[in-house]
Scaffold this motif. Structure first.
Motif, PDB file in Angstrom:
ATOM      1  N   ARG A 121       0.828  -1.204   0.000  1.00 21.48           N
ATOM      2  CA  ARG A 121       0.000   0.000   0.000  1.00 21.48           C
ATOM      3  C   ARG A 121       0.864   1.256   0.000  1.00 21.48           C
ATOM      4  O   ARG A 121       0.493   2.285  -0.587  1.00 21.48           O
ATOM      5  N   LEU A 122       2.036   1.155   0.648  1.00 22.46           N
ATOM      6  CA  LEU A 122       2.953   2.294   0.709  1.00 22.46           C
ATOM      7  C   LEU A 122       3.844   2.410  -0.520  1.00 22.46           C
ATOM      8  O   LEU A 122       4.657   3.331  -0.607  1.00 22.46           O
ATOM      9  N   GLY A 123       3.706   1.457  -1.442  1.00 23.68           N
ATOM     10  CA  GLY A 123       4.458   1.550  -2.685  1.00 23.68           C
ATOM     11  C   GLY A 123       5.678   0.664  -2.782  1.00 23.68           C
ATOM     12  O   GLY A 123       6.544   0.889  -3.646  1.00 23.68           O
ATOM     13  N   ALA A 124       5.793  -0.348  -1.920  1.00 22.97           N
ATOM     14  CA  ALA A 124       6.940  -1.259  -1.992  1.00 22.97           C
ATOM     15  C   ALA A 124       7.006  -1.929  -3.369  1.00 22.97           C
ATOM     16  O   ALA A 124       5.974  -2.298  -3.942  1.00 22.97           O
ATOM     17  N   ARG A 125       8.200  -2.070  -3.895  1.00 23.11           N
ATOM     18  CA  ARG A 125       8.394  -2.744  -5.185  1.00 23.11           C
ATOM     19  C   ARG A 125       8.206  -4.241  -5.058  1.00 23.11           C
ATOM     20  O   ARG A 125       7.569  -4.885  -5.883  1.00 23.11           O
ATOM     21  N   LYS A 126       8.785  -4.811  -3.992  1.00 23.61           N
ATOM     22  CA  LYS A 126       8.732  -6.256  -3.777  1.00 23.61           C
ATOM     23  C   LYS A 126       8.791  -6.524  -2.279  1.00 23.61           C
ATOM     24  O   LYS A 126       9.570  -5.887  -1.566  1.00 23.61           O
ATOM     25  N   VAL A 127       7.968  -7.454  -1.799  1.00 20.88           N
ATOM     26  CA  VAL A 127       8.017  -7.890  -0.404  1.00 20.88           C
ATOM     27  C   VAL A 127       8.353  -9.373  -0.392  1.00 20.88           C
ATOM     28  O   VAL A 127       7.646 -10.185  -0.994  1.00 20.88           O
ATOM     29  N   VAL A 128       9.436  -9.714   0.273  1.00 19.57           N
ATOM     30  CA  VAL A 128       9.890 -11.099   0.381  1.00 19.57           C
ATOM     31  C   VAL A 128       9.703 -11.550   1.827  1.00 19.57           C
ATOM     32  O   VAL A 128      10.076 -10.819   2.753  1.00 19.57           O
ATOM     33  N   VAL A 129       9.120 -12.736   2.034  1.00 16.79           N
ATOM     34  CA  VAL A 129       8.907 -13.260   3.381  1.00 16.79           C
ATOM     35  C   VAL A 129       9.778 -14.484   3.591  1.00 16.79           C
ATOM     36  O   VAL A 129       9.720 -15.438   2.806  1.00 16.79           O
ATOM     37  N   ASP A 130      10.602 -14.457   4.626  1.00 17.14           N
ATOM     38  CA  ASP A 130      11.353 -15.634   5.079  1.00 17.14           C
ATOM     39  C   ASP A 130      10.562 -16.262   6.217  1.00 17.14           C
ATOM     40  O   ASP A 130      10.442 -15.677   7.301  1.00 17.14           O
ATOM     41  N   TRP A 131      10.012 -17.457   5.973  1.00 16.22           N
ATOM     42  CA  TRP A 131       9.210 -18.139   6.988  1.00 16.22           C
ATOM     43  C   TRP A 131      10.131 -18.910   7.923  1.00 16.22           C
ATOM     44  O   TRP A 131      10.965 -19.693   7.477  1.00 16.22           O
ATOM     45  N   LEU A 132       9.995 -18.682   9.237  1.00 18.58           N
ATOM     46  CA  LEU A 132      10.875 -19.276  10.238  1.00 18.58           C
ATOM     47  C   LEU A 132      10.134 -20.346  11.035  1.00 18.58           C
ATOM     48  O   LEU A 132       8.918 -20.335  11.134  1.00 18.58           O
ATOM     49  N   SER A 133      10.903 -21.252  11.632  1.00 17.26           N
ATOM     50  CA  SER A 133      10.319 -22.307  12.472  1.00 17.26           C
ATOM     51  C   SER A 133      11.371 -22.825  13.438  1.00 17.26           C
ATOM     52  O   SER A 133      12.407 -23.357  13.011  1.00 17.26           O
ATOM     53  N   GLN A 134      11.125 -22.665  14.740  1.00 18.56           N
ATOM     54  CA  GLN A 134      12.038 -23.221  15.735  1.00 18.56           C
ATOM     55  C   GLN A 134      12.040 -24.740  15.682  1.00 18.56           C
ATOM     56  O   GLN A 134      13.079 -25.371  15.915  1.00 18.56           O
ATOM     57  N   GLU A 135      10.896 -25.330  15.392  1.00 19.28           N
ATOM     58  CA  GLU A 135      10.820 -26.792  15.301  1.00 19.28           C
ATOM     59  C   GLU A 135      11.740 -27.303  14.190  1.00 19.28           C
ATOM     60  O   GLU A 135      12.436 -28.311  14.353  1.00 19.28           O
ATOM     61  N   LEU A 136      11.745 -26.604  13.064  1.00 16.90           N
ATOM     62  CA  LEU A 136      12.648 -26.982  11.974  1.00 16.90           C
ATOM     63  C   LEU A 136      14.100 -26.766  12.380  1.00 16.90           C
ATOM     64  O   LEU A 136      14.969 -27.600  12.079  1.00 16.90           O
ATOM     65  N   ASP A 137      14.374 -25.669  13.075  1.00 16.21           N
ATOM     66  CA  ASP A 137      15.738 -25.420  13.544  1.00 16.21           C
ATOM     67  C   ASP A 137      16.215 -26.544  14.460  1.00 16.21           C
ATOM     68  O   ASP A 137      17.371 -26.981  14.374  1.00 16.21           O
ATOM     69  N   ARG A 138      15.340 -27.000  15.352  1.00 16.96           N
ATOM     70  CA  ARG A 138      15.708 -28.103  16.252  1.00 16.96           C
ATOM     71  C   ARG A 138      16.120 -29.336  15.461  1.00 16.96           C
ATOM     72  O   ARG A 138      17.133 -29.983  15.756  1.00 16.96           O
ATOM     73  N   LEU A 139      15.326 -29.691  14.455  1.00 21.24           N
ATOM     74  CA  LEU A 139      15.634 -30.863  13.640  1.00 21.24           C
ATOM     75  C   LEU A 139      16.975 -30.686  12.926  1.00 21.24           C
ATOM     76  O   LEU A 139      17.794 -31.620  12.861  1.00 21.24           O
ATOM     77  N   ASN A 140      17.188 -29.502  12.372  1.00 21.00           N
ATOM     78  CA  ASN A 140      18.443 -29.260  11.666  1.00 21.00           C
ATOM     79  C   ASN A 140      19.643 -29.378  12.597  1.00 21.00           C
ATOM     80  O   ASN A 140      20.659 -30.011  12.259  1.00 21.00           O
ATOM     81  N   TYR A 141      19.544 -28.784  13.790  1.00 21.47           N
ATOM     82  CA  TYR A 141      20.662 -28.850  14.725  1.00 21.47           C
ATOM     83  C   TYR A 141      20.887 -30.268  15.254  1.00 21.47           C
ATOM     84  O   TYR A 141      22.024 -30.674  15.511  1.00 21.47           O
ATOM     85  N   ASN A 142      19.830 -31.025  15.402  1.00 20.78           N
ATOM     86  CA  ASN A 142      19.970 -32.387  15.927  1.00 20.78           C
ATOM     87  C   ASN A 142      20.517 -33.362  14.892  1.00 20.78           C
ATOM     88  O   ASN A 142      21.245 -34.292  15.247  1.00 20.78           O
ATOM     89  N   TYR A 143      20.198 -33.169  13.621  1.00 14.66           N
ATOM     90  CA  TYR A 143      20.529 -34.176  12.625  1.00 14.66           C
ATOM     91  C   TYR A 143      21.638 -33.782  11.650  1.00 14.66           C
ATOM     92  O   TYR A 143      22.281 -34.657  11.069  1.00 14.66           O
ATOM     93  N   ARG A 144      21.878 -32.525  11.449  1.00 10.46           N
ATOM     94  CA  ARG A 144      22.954 -32.135  10.542  1.00 10.46           C
ATOM     95  C   ARG A 144      24.300 -32.242  11.244  1.00 10.46           C
ATOM     96  O   ARG A 144      24.403 -32.044  12.451  1.00 10.46           O
ATOM     97  N   SER A 145      25.333 -32.507  10.469  1.00 11.06           N
ATOM     98  CA  SER A 145      26.686 -32.525  11.023  1.00 11.06           C
ATOM     99  C   SER A 145      27.129 -31.094  11.288  1.00 11.06           C
ATOM    100  O   SER A 145      26.571 -30.123  10.748  1.00 11.06           O
ATOM    101  N   LEU A 146      28.160 -30.937  12.124  1.00  7.74           N
ATOM    102  CA  LEU A 146      28.682 -29.612  12.418  1.00  7.74           C
ATOM    103  C   LEU A 146      29.201 -28.947  11.150  1.00  7.74           C
ATOM    104  O   LEU A 146      28.981 -27.740  10.944  1.00  7.74           O
ATOM    105  N   ASP A 147      29.849 -29.706  10.276  1.00  7.34           N
ATOM    106  CA  ASP A 147      30.359 -29.139   9.029  1.00  7.34           C
ATOM    107  C   ASP A 147      29.225 -28.597   8.166  1.00  7.34           C
ATOM    108  O   ASP A 147      29.338 -27.518   7.571  1.00  7.34           O
ATOM    109  N   THR A 148      28.120 -29.350   8.107  1.00  5.66           N
ATOM    110  CA  THR A 148      26.980 -28.908   7.305  1.00  5.66           C
ATOM    111  C   THR A 148      26.332 -27.677   7.917  1.00  5.66           C
ATOM    112  O   THR A 148      25.970 -26.723   7.213  1.00  5.66           O
ATOM    113  N   LEU A 149      26.187 -27.676   9.235  1.00  4.07           N
ATOM    114  CA  LEU A 149      25.597 -26.518   9.912  1.00  4.07           C
ATOM    115  C   LEU A 149      26.453 -25.271   9.742  1.00  4.07           C
ATOM    116  O   LEU A 149      25.933 -24.157   9.656  1.00  4.07           O
TER     117      LEU A 149
END
Length: 408
Positions: A47-75
């Motif tokens: 409404r204010l005239g933005a050219r593009k709005v991008v949304v990054d959807w976050l999830s702590q539950e997904l973060d937990r899975l990533n930290y528990n299952y990914r290797s340190l090198d991958t993280l």
């Protein structure tokens, strides 16, 4: 929650917080459970005239899975597509809106040594991009309820009632009144007046004491200045509000000049874990010893993230009469708890807290004493017994706080 109030809140955040301009891009970071409110913000941006709005959807539950299952090198790896996203931000300088709703205990049980090491390695890469954007774009951090966060605060209520109760308090503390913008403009002016007085004193150091055991002296740079409320971007000079809510007058102290001990008066929610009842002792500006009743290992890791993480990057003055403190709620969320009482921050300082920083540039600000680090973590030290005295360059001692509130 009444949609009219939510629309007012979205408008406050986007119109007054971010102050989105015609043709600008906007990046919104928000938890997936807050889709409905995020869409209100997206529409307001357009409404204010933005050219593009991008949304990054976050999830702590997904973060937990990533930290528990990914290797340190991958993280720890910074993938090419992630670098490309950061380069887009460097090139386009989109407005950044972060809508925080994290569960304060959301990462409890995760290997925090693994998390800390990954963040440390990734932070070194991200810093090169962040430095190129500093001061050049509008940003705003605000809050929306998360179900787990709401139940943490109001455990006796049903999930739906807890979320409603948290909404009520977020809106109250964020000054969402009949005319939120008018309320914020008046509040902003009050903060500016406080900063003007502090900057007129020629402060050389602040001495903090409290019945909790705090006895800490923090030194200032010759050109340190206090800021509060809104800020303006470099080059275009667009005015914006970085935090909603905000009750602080803050500055960056001189790196390497802090002596004594400080006791935290609220838990610190860091990376989804609560560090509780902790203290830090400083010598020659650097943390040399710490203790905590809960999660001392996480605190120790935080202090060792890099060369500057154990030094102070911010001193913030917040009276106990702030609306957040008066609500009587411990939010377990730094955005709110830091605006309930005085706080300090470990890690990165702010270049714009140096008088004339626009002309001096980043390297000169570092030489003068702005601390450098990949982290910036606030922790609360205010209480009803906190006294703060300023020692000025002309040798005077001037009371700044008495019993947790302004002394002037």
């Amino acid at each position: 929650m009444d949609k009219t109030l939510l629309q007012k809140y979205a408008s406050l955040i986007v119109d007054y917080g971010l102050n989105v301009q015609e043709g600008q891009d906007v990046l919104i970071q928000v938890n997936i459970e807050n889709q409905d409110f995020a869409l209100l913000c997206v529409e307001e941006c357009y409404r204010l005239g933005a050219r593009k709005v991008v949304v990054d959807w976050l999830s702590q539950e997904l973060d937990r899975l990533n930290y528990n299952y990914r290797s340190l090198d991958t993280l720890s790896a910074f993938e090419d597509y992630e670098k490309a996203k950061l380069q887009w931000r460097v090139d386009r300088l989109p407005c950044l809106l972060w809508l925080d709703s994290d569960d304060p205990d959301g990462m409890s049980g995760v290997d925090m040594d693994k998390v800390g090491t990954a963040l440390q390695k990734r932070g070194m890469v991200a810093k090169t991009y962040r430095d190129q954007m500093d001061g050049k774009f509008q940003w705003c951090i605000a809050a929306v309820p998360g179900k787990a966060w709401a139940k943490k605060l109001f455990p006796t209520l049903s999930e739906a009632d807890a979320v409603e109760k948290l909404w009520e308090n977020i809106l109250l503390c964020s000054r969402v009144t009949d005319d939120p913008v008018a309320s914020w403009k008046a509040h902003d002016e009050n903060l500016k007046e406080k900063c003007h007085y502090l900057n007129s004193l020629g402060i050389e150091s602040l001495h903090y004491t409290s019945q909790e055991g705090t006895d800490l002296t923090v030194g200032f740079m010759d050109d340190s200045i206090f800021l509060g409320g809104g800020e303006s971007t470099l080059e275009r000079g667009i005015y914006f509000q970085p935090n909603i809510p905000s009750e602080e007058c803050f500055t960056s102290p001189k790196s390497g000049v802090a002596e004594g001990i400080v006791y935290a008066t609220m838990p610190l929610s860091y990376q989804g874990n609560l560090i509780e009842n902790f203290w830090i002792r400083f010598e020659n500006g650097k943390a040399v010893e710490c203790g905590a009743e809960k999660n001392k290992d996480i605190l120790q890791k935080l202090l060792e993230m890099d060369e500057g993480s154990g030094m102070l990057g911010e001193c913030a003055l917040v009276p106990n009469k702030s609306p957040i403190r008066q609500s009587g709620i411990l939010f377990y969320n730094t955005l709110f708890d830091e605006n309930a009482t005085c706080h300090l921050a470990l890690g990165r300082g702010f270049d714009n807290c140096v008088r004339g920083y626009e002309e001096k540039g980043k390297e000169k600000c570092r030489e003068e004493g702005v601390n450098e680090s990949i982290i910036h973590v606030d922790f609360m030290i205010g209480s009803d017994s906190l006294d703060i005295d300023a020692k000025t360059k002309d040798g005077k001692t001037i009371p700044i706080f008495r019993n947790g509130d302004w002394a002037f």
